[in-house]
Structures are given as C-alpha cells and as structure tokens.
Design an enzyme around this catalytic site. Structure first.
Site, short mmCIF file in Angstrom:
data_model
loop_
_atom_site.label_atom_id
_atom_site.label_comp_id
_atom_site.label_asym_id
_atom_site.label_seq_id
_atom_site.Cartn_x
_atom_site.Cartn_y
_atom_site.Cartn_z
N GLY A 152 0.82 -1.21 0.00
CA GLY A 152 0.00 0.00 0.00
C GLY A 152 0.85 1.25 0.00
CG ASN A 153 3.40 2.42 3.21
OD1 ASN A 153 2.59 3.32 3.42
ND2 ASN A 153 3.83 1.61 4.15
#
Length: 304
Positions: free
Chosen positions: A9-10
């Site tokens: 997600g990052n």
C-alpha cells in the site's frame, strides 16, 4: 508455475505515506500492471494482492464516523482493486495477453481472542508531526507510534489471518485462466462462529498473502514494496543489504529484532512462513522491478 504478487500500500502512496491525486494513483498502479504482465510473460500464473495502509487511514480520517474499520477495509479492496484491474486490462491489451483480471472482495478469518486486539501495531494513514498526532489522539482516541519513515502514524489492531473465506473461488478463477486480485488490504477481518461478523482491525496484507499463497500451493511469493532490499542493521553505520538469504538465517535475524513489526517485520515473517510451509522461494524488492527481482538483479531472495 504459480506466483502470488503482493503489492505494498505504501508503494502506491507518495512520500510520507500520503495518498496522491487520482492521476498520481493511476501512475503508480501502472508500475504494478507492468510487473504483473512481466511475470505472466515469464511464464507464471499469478494472483495479485495489495496493501491498504495509507488508503485505509485516509478513509478513517475523512469518514470514520460513518464506517467501521472492517467496512473501510472492504471499501479499499474495491477502490484499489478497481485501479489495479483497469491497469491490468490495459496492459494486457497492449501486450496481447489473453487474460482478464477479477476483483475478489475477500474476507480473512481471525480469532476474537487474538492478542493483537490489545496491542495495535499496524500502521495506517499518513505520517504526522508530534503535535498533530497528540491532537488526534485526544480528539479521536487514536493510538500513534513512531514510523521509521520519519514521524508518527496511527496504529490499529492487526490480528493473524487464519484462513480465506473466498479460497474456493480464487482456485476456480485460476483454473479458468483469470488473474484474481484478492485479499486486498489483507482482506476484511471477520470472526466466523455461528455467524460471520466483521471486527475493527486491519490485517497485514503480507501475512494474508502468505496464508493464501500456501493454501493455493503457490511456488513463489513476490512482495513488492518501496525498498530495494531487506537490510540488517538498517540505517546504522554497519547496515548490510541481503541479496540471497536462507530461511534459517533470515529467521535468526528476525528473532534478533532486526525488522520492525510495523514495516519490514511482517514482510520477512510472511517470507519465512511461506518457505516453511512448502514454498520454493520468496522475494522482497521494489515495485516496478519484478522481472529484475526474480532474475537476481535487485531485491532480496529467500530460499530453503
């Protein structure tokens, strides 16, 4: 050959773990589509998974009074699954790959007695300065911890995934030649007793990806993130990157506390568990470089 490709997600967020504009999100997801298409070009069948930390944090901040965390998990599965599916469809058409992606809104089974509910460790949302974090803590009752990226981030419970409710559907889609996008954000955490009910938590996508990968007998687990290698003694004068490492050696480093629980720790643990449960090899490396990672040009390879 079957590979599970776990997208961080990052890796889809801007510096500071902040969700970018729609245009920036599309740009980042195109890198992921290239990776998936490259792996198919190398002869792999693939299942795609993804994280949701920055995205779940953004929704919790904006609409948290109306949605519980399990609802936010489901919403981000749809949000990011849509981005990934569109990008894959376009890349497959461009390359002449006769595959279709399918988004599977997945539920991950957890235990109501998991100790994680008393010890939140999963980072969600952007990085804040201390003053802002203290203010949000007072106003909303949120818990914050220092993130090695350089600030404070909200942490929430992250129980262990014990199984995937949509497993049979994912297997069916693979047999029929589709590319499933599953356990997004680790899947929606649910407790399954006499009935199924959601719980307030965010499951780590790497651990859920490992559970899924072993359940479908995947050969490889490829974790794509925002770092080029796994390091020991990270950001210290004696920092050392790991290019190829045995699962025994990596487990020794893990037990020494080399990998923080909110960042690299779950990725390393997922790789260890995957190999211990029958996987051939696991890889951890940067988004956009999947082909180079499996060819040993960058990233960390974990072997038996």
């Amino acid at each position: 050959m079957l590979a599970v490709i776990a997208l961080g997600g990052n890796a889809f967020a801007r510096e500071g773990a902040r969700v970018g504009s729609p245009e920036e999100q599309w740009e980042r997801v195109r890198l992921a589509a290239n990776d998936v298409a490259d792996m198919i070009g190398e002869g792999f069948d693939v299942v795609v998974t993804h994280g949701n930390g920055p995205q779940a944090g953004l929704l919790a901040e904006r609409v948290g009074d109306y949605l519980s965390l399990d609802m936010i998990d489901a919403a981000t599965e749809g949000w990011m699954g849509y981005l990934i599916a569109n990008a894959l469809t376009n890349e497959f058409l461009r390359r002449g790959i006769r595959r279709s992606p399918v988004i599977v809104i997945s539920r991950s089974i957890v235990s109501k007695n998991d100790p994680a509910f008393q010890n939140p460790t999963k980072y969600i949302g952007p990085i804040y300065d201390k003053g802002t974090a203290d203010k949000l803590s007072r106003e909303k009752g949120w818990v914050f911890r220092w993130d090695s990226r350089g600030g404070f981030r909200r942490v929430v419970p992250s129980p262990e995934p014990m199984g995937i409710m949509e497993l049979d559907l994912i297997r069916l889609l693979l047999r029929e030649g589709y590319v499933p996008i599953a356990v997004g954000g680790g899947g929606v955490p649910v407790i399954s007793n006499d009935e199924v009910s959601g719980v307030e938590a965010v499951i780590d996508k790497d651990l859920a990806s490992q559970v899924l990968a072993n359940a479908i007998n995947a050969d490889y687990l490829l974790i794509l993130t925002d770092v080029d290698y796994v390091y020991i003694n990270y950001k210290k004068p004696n920092q050392m990157r790991l290019t190829e490492v045995t699962v025994d050696e990596l487990e020794k480093y893990y037990n020494e506390g080399q990998f923080p629980p909110g960042s690299m720790g779950p990725k390393v643990l997922a790789a260890i568990r995957f190999i211990r449960n029958g996987g051939k090899a696991a890889y951890i490396g940067p988004l956009g470089r999947a082909r180079d990672i499996i060819r040993g040009r960058i990233g960390t390879r974990i072997v038996r």
